[in-house]
Design an enzyme around this catalytic site. Sequence first.
Site, PDB file in Angstrom:
ATOM      1  CG  PHE A 212      -1.825  -1.044   1.478  1.00 46.53           C
ATOM      2  CD1 PHE A 212      -3.131  -0.957   1.035  1.00 46.53           C
ATOM      3  CD2 PHE A 212      -1.433  -2.202   2.161  1.00 46.53           C
ATOM      4  CE1 PHE A 212      -4.038  -1.981   1.260  1.00 46.53           C
ATOM      5  CE2 PHE A 212      -2.333  -3.225   2.398  1.00 46.53           C
ATOM      6  CZ  PHE A 212      -3.641  -3.121   1.937  1.00 46.53           C
ATOM      7  CG  ASP A 213       1.048   5.895  -1.682  1.00 42.77           C
ATOM      8  OD1 ASP A 213       2.068   6.169  -1.016  1.00 42.77           O
ATOM      9  OD2 ASP A 213       0.351   6.770  -2.227  1.00 42.77           O
ATOM     10  N   GLY A 214       0.764   5.247   1.193  1.00 37.07           N
ATOM     11  CA  GLY A 214       0.171   5.793   2.402  1.00 37.07           C
ATOM     12  C   GLY A 214      -0.884   6.860   2.132  1.00 37.07           C
TER      13      GLY A 214
END
Length: 361
Positions: A212-214
Amino acid sequence: APGSMSGSGPEAAQPGEAAEAGLQEAEQDWAAAKAFYDNLVSKRPRPPKPQHAITVAVSSRALFDLVEERRIYEEQGVEKYVEYQQENENVTLKPGPAFHFVKALEHVNARLLELYPDDEERFDIVLMTNNHAQVGVRLINSINHYGLTIERFCMTGGKSPIGYLTAYLTNLYLSADSEKVQEAIEAGIASATMFTANKDVPYSDTQLRVAFDGDAVLFSDESEQIVKEQGLDRFFEHEQLNENKPLAQGPLKGFLEDLGKLQKKFYAKNERLNCPIRTFLVTARSAASSGARVLKTLRSWGLEIDEALFLAGAPKGPILVKIRPHIFFDDQMFHIEGAQKLGTIAAHVPYGVAQKYHKSA
């Protein structure tokens, strides 16, 4: 006398009694049929009840490679498309961008069923497509060829499937159609547009790996708005001032929670070191300048992330090559394209301020 020919002798049934007897007989037949099917023994696990399941809805173009079929549809129309699909219904479709992710979900299910045979808290894969029902045979044949367990289909015959996502209690929707994904995001459903990797790389058969990106994926786009509007220095200052204030949730926070719930089921059986789920945070943030708020936010949510990689603006592609996730979620297309080039299957989350800048570019 009037009515004397009605034949209402002591042994004749009244109409109301006959209707009630018929209703009771029908209910007995239904109960018998239900008991028969409930007692059937099958090696195939039944789909979990939607209220217990983690439902992942996948479009046919995400699950399978339908590039040629899509070209026929766009150039020759729906009738030729359906005709082509029917003529080729015994030709197995090749895997699409979500295929390996779905296989990994099913491996997790198999492990869960070994440890918790009566528990329904597991993944339920739903094929959610605007294909016509006439195309269904080829999809079913291909699903059976690969041994996938996809029992629930929703084929909308050209209509948008988005309205059905809520009815299916969908936790995650994956599609190759960016407009459908945008529609789902706006309806509050965690969604992403799938992109095929430009290189073939091996994926783990024993562990679901999700990256996941944040910001604007797990978290809101609050911080990205500051970067875009006020610059990087103001962003670092803002994050340090608000280090102890949790970030608001983003569209994929719920799916990370779902993965965490399943991980804990393995931990409870002393399977932490052999857990078939591993999660990764891959963010362009700098750890020293803006990482603490991210980690404290996850802690405040009661969520664990297995690995956190703070890249301080460096490209994500080379790191993703090492991770080899089955899926990587990001809100910015240049990260998606960089991941694709190096062999990562990426999923674009059209959420937040980055979409405004992307559209105006």
